[in-house]
Design a protein around this motif. Structure first.
Motif, PDB file in Angstrom:
ATOM      1  N   THR A 144       0.983  -0.916   0.476  1.00 18.43           N
ATOM      2  CA  THR A 144      -0.262   0.057  -0.061  1.00 18.43           C
ATOM      3  C   THR A 144       0.705   1.158   0.174  1.00 18.43           C
ATOM      4  OG1 THR A 144       0.090   0.095   2.023  1.00 18.43           O
ATOM      5  CG2 THR A 144      -2.037  -1.225   1.531  1.00 18.43           C
ATOM      6  N   ARG A 145       0.449   2.584  -0.477  1.00 14.92           N
ATOM      7  CA  ARG A 145       0.995   4.150   0.167  1.00 14.92           C
ATOM      8  C   ARG A 145       1.965   3.582   1.331  1.00 14.92           C
ATOM      9  NH1 ARG A 145       3.556   6.849  -3.495  1.00 14.92           N
ATOM     10  NH2 ARG A 145       3.278   9.701  -2.714  1.00 14.92           N
ATOM     11  N   ASP A 447      -8.592  -2.105   0.913  1.00 20.01           N
ATOM     12  CA  ASP A 447      -7.479  -0.920   1.111  1.00 20.01           C
ATOM     13  C   ASP A 447      -7.429   0.077  -0.514  1.00 20.01           C
ATOM     14  OD1 ASP A 447      -4.638  -0.498   1.579  1.00 20.01           O
ATOM     15  OD2 ASP A 447      -3.828  -0.286  -1.040  1.00 20.01           O
ATOM     16  N   ASP A 449      -5.605   2.054  -2.336  1.00 20.50           N
ATOM     17  CA  ASP A 449      -4.824   1.947  -3.314  1.00 20.50           C
ATOM     18  C   ASP A 449      -5.021   1.046  -4.424  1.00 20.50           C
ATOM     19  OD1 ASP A 449      -3.319   3.996  -1.946  1.00 20.50           O
ATOM     20  OD2 ASP A 449      -2.156   3.486  -1.460  1.00 20.50           O
ATOM     21  N   ARG A 450      -5.944  -0.408  -4.117  1.00 19.56           N
ATOM     22  CA  ARG A 450      -5.991  -1.059  -3.987  1.00 19.56           C
ATOM     23  C   ARG A 450      -7.045  -0.951  -4.879  1.00 19.56           C
ATOM     24  NH1 ARG A 450      -3.885  -6.285  -0.500  1.00 19.56           N
ATOM     25  NH2 ARG A 450      -1.422  -5.802  -0.542  1.00 19.56           N
ATOM     26  N   GLN A 453      -6.802   0.898  -8.183  1.00 21.76           N
ATOM     27  CA  GLN A 453      -6.365   0.336  -9.217  1.00 21.76           C
ATOM     28  C   GLN A 453      -7.447  -0.677  -9.745  1.00 21.76           C
ATOM     29  OE1 GLN A 453      -3.548  -2.293  -7.299  1.00 21.76           O
ATOM     30  NE2 GLN A 453      -1.618  -0.733  -6.657  1.00 21.76           N
TER      31      GLN A 453
END
Length: 563
Positions: A144-145, A447, A449-450, A453
Motif C-alpha cells: 500500500t501507499r 485498501d 490504493d488497490r 487500481q
C-alpha cells in the motif's frame, strides 16, 4: 586431549538461549529480537551463571554486522525509494535531525560532551528494519501507499547510518580526544575519509560491478548450490574485509556495497535466498553479543534517564514523523501508521552505539541507555500497533456509516457475476484472467490504493471488508454465481463465507489457503473448495510431466482441489 571450547560454548549457549527466549517472546506476541537481546543479557558478565567470552563476542558481532549490512544492500531498491522520494527523503532527514537534537539535549543535561550527545542522539534516530517490516507484513500494508512510504523512509534512515559509519571514525579522531581542535583539523580528517571512500566506491563501480556478476554467473553455471552459496558468502565477507584492509573504510560499508552491486545481478534473488540462513544465524549472534554488553543496573540506577530515552524514541520521533507526514498533505491514517512504525529502535542503533563505545566517544551509560531504550520500545511497539488498529477499525466504521453508498459502483442489473474478495498480487491477476474469459467480476477490497487500481482497470469495486453486512450487500451476492476469496487471512475469510452462504445458499465459494489447517477451516465454514498453493503447484507439474510423450498414455484424471 584438552579442548579449547570458548568459541563452541558461546555459540551453543548463544543459539540455545536465543532460541528459547526468542520463541517465548514470539509466543507473547513480541518481536523475537527481545528474546535474543535477553539471551545476551543472561550470557553477559552482569548476570549470574554462564558468561560468554568477552573477546570472541565482539568478533561474532562484527560478522553479524557484515551479513546484516550485506542483506540491507541486497534488498536496497532505488526504485522503491524514488516512488516516495518527495515524502521519504525530507521526512526521514527531518525526523533523524529531531531525534538527534532531543538526544543531544538529554546528553547535555547529563553533562556529556557534545560529540557524545550527538552519537547518543543519532543512535535513537533509526528504526529497526526487522520490527517495521514484520508489523507491515502482518497488516498487509507493504504493497500500500502507507507501506511504501514507511519502507522508503527506512531506506533513507539506513543510508544515513551507512554515511554515519563512514564519518564517525573521522570525527572521533578529530574530536574524541577532548583537546581543542580547529576547523582545519576536522576538515582534513573528513577529506581523508571521503578520499578513501571515493577510492573504494570508484573501485567497486569500475571493477566490482563487472567482477561480482561475472563470478556468480560462472558459479551458477556449474549447477552446484553449495558453491553458489559459498560464492555469495565469500563476496560478502571478502569485500567487507578488503574494504577495511585496503581502503580503510568500515566492514559495514564494504558489505553494503557488495550487497547493492549483487542486487543488480540476475542472480540476486537466489543469492538472497541462499544466504538467508547464514545471515539469520549471525544476526541472532549479533543481537546476543549486543545484549552481553548491556548492564541491567542502568534500569535501577538511572530510571529517569531510561524513561527520558524511551520518551524520545516513542513520542519525540513519532511526533516529528506525524507532523512531517501531515505537513506533506497525507491523511491522518498514513501519518499515524508511519509514526507508530518508527516508534522503536533496533539493529542500526546497536551498531552506531557500539561504534561510539569502541571509539570512546560514547560513555558506557550512553550505550546502556540505547540498549534499554531498544528493549523497551521493541516490546511496546506491538501494543502501539494494537491501539492504532483499534482506532483504525473505529475510524473505518465511522467513515462507512457516514458515507452514502456509492452510486453506480456495481451495476444494478448485474447478475451471474463472480465476487472477488481481495485485489492483491493473486486477486489482480485472477480478475484479469476472468475478465479475458468473459466472466463479469465485482471486486471487494478494503485498501484504498488497490480499490483505485481495480477501478482504473474497469472492475466494479466495493471498498470495505466483505464481513461487513453493508459492504457485502453492495456486491450483490444474491445475484452472484461465485465468490472467490483471494485474501490470505483464512480466519477472516471463514466468517465472511458463512454470511455469504446465508444470503445465497446456492453460491459457489472458492478460497485460498496456506496450510492444511486453513483448508479444513475454510471447508468447515462453507467453502466449496480451498486451494492450497503448494498442492496446486504439484498438480500442475504432474500434469506437465504426464503430458510429455513417455508418460502421455499413463495420464489419469486430476483429483478436485481442496479435497
Amino acid at each position: 586431549m584438552p579442548h579449547h571450547t570458548s568459541l563452541i560454548a558461546i555459540l551453543v549457549f548463544g543459539f540455545v538461549l536465543a532460541f528459547v527466549l526468542g520463541a517465548l517472546a514470539h509466543r507473547m506476541r513480541l518481536s523475537p529480537l527481545v528474546g535474543y537481546l535477553f539471551a545476551g543479557v543472561l550470557a553477559g558478565p552482569f548476570t549470574p551463571g554462564f558468561v560468554g567470552d568477552a573477546e570472541l563476542a565482539p568478533q561474532l558481532a562484527e560478522i553479524g554486522v557484515i551479513l546484516l549490512m550485506f542483506g540491507v544492500g541486497l534488498h536496497f531498491s532505488l526504485r522503491d525509494l524514488m516512488s516516495v522520494k518527495n515524502i521519504a527523503i525530507p521526512g526521514a532527514i527531518g525526523q533523524i535531525a529531531m531525534a538527534t537534537l532531543l538526544g543531544w539535549g538529554l546528553a547535555e543535561l547529563m553533562g556529556w560532551r557534545h560529540i557524545e550527545g550527538l552519537i547518543f542522539g543519532f543512535s535513537l534516530a533509526t528504526a529497526s528494519t526487522v520490527v517495521l517490516l514484520r508489523a507491515m507484513e502482518e497488516r498487509r500494508l507493504l504493497d500500500t501507499r502507507r507501506g511504501k512510504i514507511a519502507v522508503g523512509w527506512l531506506i533513507v534512515e539506513d543510508l544515513a547510518c551507512v554515511i554515519a559509519l563512514v564519518l564517525i571514525p573521522a570525527l572521533a579522531g578529530a574530536l574524541g580526544g577532548g583537546e581543542e581542535v580547529g576547523a582545519a583539523d576536522i576538515l582534513k580528517a573528513l577529506a581523508i575519509t571521503f578520499g578513501k571512500v571515493a577510492a573504494f566506491v570508484a573501485f567497486m563501480l569500475i571493477v566490482g560491478r563487472r567482477a561480482i556478476p561475472w563470478v556468480l554467473e560462472r558459479i551458477a553455471g556449474t549447477g552446484s548450490r553449495e558453491l553458489f552459496t559459498l560464492a555469495v558468502l565469500s563476496i560478502a565477507m571478502g569485500v567487507a574485509f578488503g574494504s577495511a584492509e585496503l581502503f580503510g573504510v568500515s566492514f559495514a560499508l564494504g558489505a553494503f556495497f557488495a550487497g547493492m552491486l549483487l542486487n543488480e545481478s540476475e542472480f540476486s534473488h537466489q543469492a538472497a535466498q541462499d544466504s538467508l540462513p547464514m545471515r539469520d544465524a549471525f544476526a541472532v549472534l549479533f543481537f546476543v553479543s549486543v545484549g552481553m554488553l548491556f548492564d541491567p543496573r542502568i534500569l535501577i540506577e538511572h530510571p529517569l534517564q531510561v524513561l527520558a530515552t524511551t520518551l524520545i524514541i516513542v513520542f519525540g520521533k513519532s511526533i516529528a514523523a506525524y507532523a512531517i507526514v501531515r505537513a506533506f498533505g497525507h491523511p491522518n491514517s498514513t501519518a499515524l501508521t508511519i509514526s507508530t512504525s518508527l516508534a522503536q529502535i533496533g539493529e542500526f542503533a546497536f551498531i552506531i552505539a557500539g561504534l561510539g563505545l569502541s571509539l570512546k566517544i560514547l560513555p558506557k551509560d550512553g550505550h546502556d541507555l540505547v540498549l534499554a531504550g531498544a528493549l523497551i520500545t521493541i516490546m511496546l511497539n506491538p501494543l502501539l500497533f494494537m491501539v492504532l488498529d483499534r482506532w483504525q477499525r473505529r475510524e473505518d466504521a465511522r467513515i462507512l456509516a457516514n458515507t452514502p453508498p456509492e452510486p453506480d459502483v456495481v451495476p444494478v442489473d448485474i447478475g451471474g457475476h463472480a465476487i472477488l474478495v481481495g485485489y492483491g498480487r493473486v486477486g489482480s491477476q485472477l480478475a484479469q484472467l476472468l475478465q479475458e474469459r468473459g466472466v463479469p467480476v465485482v471486486v471487494v477490497e478494503d485498501d484504498a490504493d488497490r480499490v483505485a487500481q481495480a477501478r482504473a482497470r474497469g472492475f466494479p469495486t466495493v471498498r470495505g471488508n466483505v464481513a461487513n453486512r453493508r459492504v457485502m450487500q453492495e456486491a450483490a451476492p444474491e445475484r452472484a454465481n461465485l465468490a472467490i476469496f483471494a485474501m490470505s487471512h483464512a480466519l477472516e475469510a471463514g466468517e465472511a463465507i458463512e454470511r455469504l452462504k446465508a444470503v445465497n445458499p446456492a453460491l459457489s465459494v472458492l478460497a485460498r489457503a496456506h496450510s492444511e489447517t486453513q483448508v479444513k477451516h475454510l471447508l468447515e465454514h462453507g467453502a466449496d473448495a480451498a486451494v492450497l498453493a503448494e498442492r496446486e503447484l504439484a498438480f500442475s507439474l504432474t500434469e506437465m510431466v504426464m503430458a510429455t510423450p513417455p508418460y502421455r498414455a499413463l495420464r489419469t484424471a486430476r483429483p478436485p482441489a481442496g479435497t
